[in-house]
Design an enzyme around this catalytic site. Structure first.
Site, short mmCIF file in Angstrom:
data_model
loop_
_atom_site.label_atom_id
_atom_site.label_comp_id
_atom_site.label_asym_id
_atom_site.label_seq_id
_atom_site.Cartn_x
_atom_site.Cartn_y
_atom_site.Cartn_z
N ARG A 261 0.86 -1.19 0.00
CA ARG A 261 0.00 0.00 0.00
C ARG A 261 0.89 1.23 0.00
O ARG A 261 1.58 1.49 0.99
CB ARG A 261 -0.92 -0.03 1.23
CG ARG A 261 -1.50 1.32 1.57
CD ARG A 261 -2.70 1.25 2.50
NE ARG A 261 -2.48 0.61 3.78
CZ ARG A 261 -1.83 1.16 4.81
NH1 ARG A 261 -1.30 2.36 4.71
NH2 ARG A 261 -1.70 0.50 5.94
N HIS A 265 -3.38 4.38 5.12
CA HIS A 265 -4.55 3.49 5.24
C HIS A 265 -5.80 4.23 4.77
O HIS A 265 -6.55 3.73 3.94
CB HIS A 265 -4.68 3.04 6.69
CG HIS A 265 -5.99 2.37 7.00
ND1 HIS A 265 -6.36 1.16 6.46
CD2 HIS A 265 -7.03 2.77 7.79
CE1 HIS A 265 -7.56 0.83 6.90
NE2 HIS A 265 -7.99 1.80 7.70
N TYR A 274 4.83 4.61 11.32
CA TYR A 274 5.07 3.17 11.42
C TYR A 274 5.89 2.57 10.28
O TYR A 274 6.16 1.39 10.28
CB TYR A 274 3.75 2.41 11.58
CG TYR A 274 2.71 2.63 10.50
CD1 TYR A 274 2.76 1.94 9.29
CD2 TYR A 274 1.66 3.53 10.70
CE1 TYR A 274 1.81 2.14 8.30
CE2 TYR A 274 0.69 3.75 9.72
CZ TYR A 274 0.77 3.05 8.53
OH TYR A 274 -0.17 3.25 7.56
#
Lengths: 381, 340
Positions: A261, A265, A274
Site C-alpha cells: 500500500r 490506510h 510506522y
C-alpha cells in the site's frame, strides 16, 4: 487434483514479468502462461485508469469533498487482474479498499463514491454489476462469497465468486470459517488475499508467523498460490485459472498477492509513524504499472499513440469523477425509514411521520430564504 | 412459494382433523412443509442432518429431502449465518439452526452488522429471507451457555424480526410465516416447552407475525409473557383466581415488532400491568416494554409497571436455576407490592 493432493505454495512468488519489465524465468510460474497481448494491453489500460481515479479521489478527500477514502494506489495489479478475470455472471465480494476493482467492473464513480462521501452505505445496485456491497468489518464478506457460491453450486449453475481479503483480515475468525466452509463444501470461490504489508499500522511480521499466507490453503484442503502481487500478468494468469477451475467444479482456491500500500490506510492515517521512507521507495521501484509498461513498450505492443489515448481517457475519467462529486447527492431524510423491512412496521411509520413534521417545521417560509442560499453556496464553493 | 394470508380469521376449514404434535414436532412439520412447497428453502447447521438436531426438530428431514436441501455444516456459527447470507443473496431461503442460545454469540457480528442491515444499505435491492432458529432459555438443567435468553440483543437491532412461540400451534404457524417472510427472522424456541403437546390445525391461516395474543382474559392485571414464561404466567393467573384476583395473560409472541394495540387495549382495561421474562432484568426486554407501555398509557395506569425477571447474574448452574427462574409465586408476590 484429488482432494488430498494439494500443492504447497512456493516460498518464492509466482512471477511472469519481473521488476525491470522482462519476462521472468518460467520456473517461477509453473503451469501458468503469459496472457496474450490483447489481455495485457487491457490490463494496462485498466490499471492506468484505476490509478488516475485513485489519485483524483484522494485529492477530493484532502479537499474535504469525501468523508474518507482508502487508497489502493500500488495495488492495481491485484485489483485489476481480479476484476478482469471475472466472467460477467461471476460475483465479486469486495472490501472498502477495493473501489478500483468496482471501477474496472463498470460501476460509475458516483455510485462508488456515494459510500465514501456519506450519502448511503452502498451507492450501487449489487445485481446490476454482480458485486456485493463493500464491507467494512474484516473478512465477513468472505462467508457471503462462500454462501453465494454454494447456492450456485446447489442449483447446478457455473457462477464463481471472488472475494478480496487483506493480510490483517486473515487473522479474523470469519476468514478461517470461510476458508473451511469453502473447502468442506467445495464451493466455486476464489480468495484473493492482498498482502499489502500493513493492517493500518501493524506490519505483517506482527500479523502472522506463516511463511506465506498462501500456505494456509493447505490446512483447508485447497490449492494455494503465492504470487507477486505487483505483477498483473501473473495475478491474472493465476486468478483466471482458479476461476476456471471453480466454474468447472474444482472447488476453491486461495491466492496471496504480495503487494504494497503506497498511500496511507485512509486520509486519517499517518504512515510516517510506522514505516520508513526507504521501505516505501523500495516498493516504488516495484510499481505494477511501470513494470507492465516497460514490458509492453519493449515488445512493441504499447505504442506512443496508444499511450497518449489511454492518458486522455484517464484524464476524462478524472474530470468526470470531479464532476460527479459536484452533483448534489441524493439525500432524502425520510428515506431513512424506507428500506429497513420488507414488511411495513407501524412504529417506523410513526417515526417517519415525526421526522416529516420536523422537516416541515424547519422549512417554514420565513426560515428558508437566507439559510438555504448560504447552504447552497457552501456546497458549490 | 406459498403465500400465507395475513388474517386473524380462520380460513375455510378443509375438514382435516388437527394433528397432535409437540412444540418441537410442530416446528419440524413446519420446516418439512416449507421444504416440500418451496425448492429455494434449505436447512443447514450443526447436527441438523441425520441426527435430526439435538432436540430432534429436524428429525427425518435429511432422509426425506436429501443432502442438497438439509445438511450438516461445519461447527461454526458465524460461518452458518454468513454463508446463509450469501445463499439468500443468490435466491435461497435458508433456515439455519444455532443449536443453543449462548452459541449464537460467535454469529453476533454477522447477524447485527450484515443480516440486519443488508436491505437498508442496498436501498432495498438485496433482501435476506433467512430464519435463524435459536433454542433458548433455561429450565431443562442445561450446563453453562445452554440456558441464556438473548432476546434483548436481537430486538435492539433494527432490521430483525424477533419472535418466540409458546405452544405447538403458534410454533407451526409462526415458523411457516417466518420462512415465508422476506425479512430476516430470529426465531427463538423455548427449550423448556419443546415437549408441550397440542392438537395443531394445519388447515387454517394464522394470525400475522406481528400480533400478540390474549390467552386468558381478566379484569384486574395485564400480565405479559413470552416463550417459556407463558406457562408461568398462566400458573400465576390460576393461583390468583383462588384469591379473587383476575389476571389477563398476553402471550407477546412477536418481540419485535411489538404489538402495541393488543397490549394497550388490555392495559387500559385492567389499569395494572407486569411483564415476566427469564433474562436478567437490567437492560432487558422488560425494560423496553415497561417504558413503552408507560409512555402510551400513563394516565390509564393505577400503579407502576412491574418486571418479574431473572436476577442480574449470569445464568446459574442447573442445581441453582430453580432459585433464579421467575415462578408463579414470585409473580403474585410482586403484584402484592402494589398499593391496591
Amino acid at each position: 487434483m484429488s482432494d488430498h493432493d494439494v500443492a504447497r505454495p512456493g516460498a518464492e512468488p509466482i512471477r511472469l514479468i519481473d521488476e525491470r519489465g522482462d519476462a521472468a524465468p518460467l520456473q517461477r510460474a509453473p503451469g501458468f502462461a503469459m496472457p496474450d497481448a490483447g489481455i495485457l494491453l487491457d490490463l494496462y489500460r485498466r490499471m492506468v485508469l484505476a490509478r488516475r481515479f485513485d489519485v483524483q479521489v484522494s485529492a477530493l478527500t484532502r479537499q474535504g469533498r469525501l468523508a474518507t477514502y482508502p487508497s489502493a494506489l500500488g495495488q492495481e495489479a491485484c485489483e485489476i487482474a481480479a476484476a478482469a478475470a471475472l466472467a460477467d455472471g461471476d460475483w465479486l465480494f469486495p472490501t472498502y479498499r477495493d473501489s478500483i476493482a468496482l471501477l474496472a467492473r463498470g460501476v460509475r464513480p458516483v455510485e462508488i463514491l456515494s459510500f465514501f462521501r456519506g450519502d448511503w452505505h452502498s451507492g450501487f445496485d449489487p445485481a446490476s454489476y454482480c458485486i456485493a456491497p463493500q464491507t467494512t468489518p474484516l473478512a465477513t464478506q468472505a462467508l457471503h462469497a462462500v454462501g453465494f457460491a454454494m447456492a450456485a453450486k446447489l442449483r447446478g449453475e457455473t457462477t464463481a465468486t471472488l472475494t478480496f481479503l487483506g493480510d490483517g483480515a486473515t487473522s479474523e475468525g470469519d476468514a478461517h470459517e470461510a476458508f473451511n466452509f469453502a473447502g468442506v463444501w467445495q464451493t466455486p470461490t476464489v480468495f484473493v488475499v492482498q498482502n499489502n504489508g500493513y493492517a493500518i499500522s501493524v506490519p505483517f511480521a506482527r500479523q502472522s508467523r506463516a511463511r506465506t499466507l498462501a500456505d494456509k490453503a493447505i490446512g483447508y484442503g485447497m490449492p494455494g498460490h503465492f504470487v507477486d502481487g505487483n505483477d498483473v500478468a501473473a495475478m491474472y494468469a493465476v486468478i483466471a485459472d482458479a476461476l476456471e477451475r471453480a466454474r468447472a467444479g474444482g472447488g476453491p482456491t486461495m491466492i496471496e498477492g504480495l503487494t504494497y500500500r503506497m498511500e496511507a490506510h485512509t486520509n486519517s492515517d499517518d504512515p510516517s509513524r510506522y514505516r520508513a521512507d526507504e521501505e516505501v521507495e523500495r516498493w516504488r521501484a516495484a510499481d505494477p504499472i511501470a513494470r507492465l509498461e516497460a514490458y509492453l513498450v519493449t515488445d512493441g505492443i504499447l505504442t506512443p499513440e496508444l499511450q497518449g489515448e489511454i492518458g486522455h481517457e484517464a484524464e476524462r475519467l478524472a474530470a468526470s469523477t470531479r464532476d460527479a462529486m459536484n452533483e448534489a447527492p441524493h439525500l432524502d431524510p425520510l428515506e431513512l425509514f424506507d428500506h429497513v423491512y420488507a414488511t411495513p412496521r407501524a412504529a417506523l411509520a410513526e417515526q417517519r411521520g415525526f421526522l416529516a413534521d420536523e422537516l416541515a417545521a424547519s422549512h417554514a417560509p420565513q426560515a428558508s430564504t437566507a439559510g438555504a442560499s448560504t447552504a447552497d453556496e457552501g456546497r458549490t464553493a | 412459494m406459498t403465500i400465507i394470508h395475513h388474517t386473524d380469521a380462520p380460513a375455510e376449514a378443509t375438514g382435516e382433523a388437527p394433528t397432535t404434535l409437540t412444540l418441537a414436532g410442530a416446528l419440524g412439520r413446519a420446516i418439512g412443509d416449507a421444504l416440500a412447497e418451496d425448492p429455494s428453502v434449505v436447512v443447514f447447521g450443526e447436527d441438523v442432518g441425520p441426527l435430526g438436531g439435538v432436540f430432534r426438530v429436524t428429525d427425518g428431514l435429511n432422509a426425506r429431502f436429501g443432502d442438497e436441501r438439509v445438511w450438516d455444516s461445519p461447527l461454526a456459527e458465524a460461518g452458518i449465518v454468513g454463508t446463509a447470507i450469501g445463499m439468500a443473496m443468490n435466491g435461497m431461503r435458508p433456515v439455519v439452526e444455532l443449536q443453543f442460545d449462548a452459541f449464537s454469540y460467535p454469529a453476533f457480528e454477522q447477524i447485527t452488522s450484515h443480516l440486519a442491515k443488508m436491505r437498508n444499505r442496498t436501498r432495498g435491492a438485496v433482501q435476506l429471507p433467512i430464519v435463524i432458529r435459536i433454542p433458548y432459555a433455561g429450565g431443562i438443567g442445561g450446563v453453562e451457555h445452554h440456558s441464556d435468553s438473548s432476546e434483548a440483543y436481537w430486538t435492539h437491532t433494527p432490521g430483525l424480526t424477533v419472535v418466540t412461540p409458546s405452544n405447538p400451534i403458534d410454533a407451526y404457524w409462526m415458523l411457516r410465516q417466518a420462512i415465508a417472510s422476506d425479512d430476516p427472522v430470529i426465531f427463538l424456541e423455548p427449550k423448556s416447552r419443546y415437549w408441550t403437546k397440542d392438537a395443531v390445525p394445519l388447515d387454517h391461516a394464522p394470525a400475522p407475525l406481528d400480533r400478540a395474543r390474549v390467552i386468558r382474559t381478566g379484569t384486574d392485571v395485564t400480565l405479559m409473557a413470552y416463550g417459556p414464561t407463558v406457562k408461568t404466567a398462566l400458573d400465576a393467573a390460576a393461583l390468583a383466581e383462588l384469591e379473587d384476583l383476575s389476571i389477563e395473560v398476553i402471550d407477546l409472541r412477536t418481540l419485535s415488532p411489538f404489538d402495541d394495540a393488543t397490549v394497550n387495549a388490555s392495559v387500559r382495561k385492567t389499569s395494572r400491568a407486569a411483564i415476566i421474562h427469564e433474562a436478567a432484568q437490567f437492560g432487558g426486554y422488560g425494560a423496553e416494554v415497561a417504558a413503552r407501555v408507560t409512555e402510551r398509557n400513563f394516565f390509564h395506569l393505577a400503579a407502576p409497571l412491574l418486571r418479574i425477571a431473572g436476577f442480574d447474574v449470569p445464568y446459574p448452574s442447573p442445581k441453582l436455576e430453580e432459585f433464579y427462574l421467575p415462578t408463579a409465586e414470585r409473580v403474585l408476590n410482586a403484584l402484592d407490592t402494589w398499593e391496591w
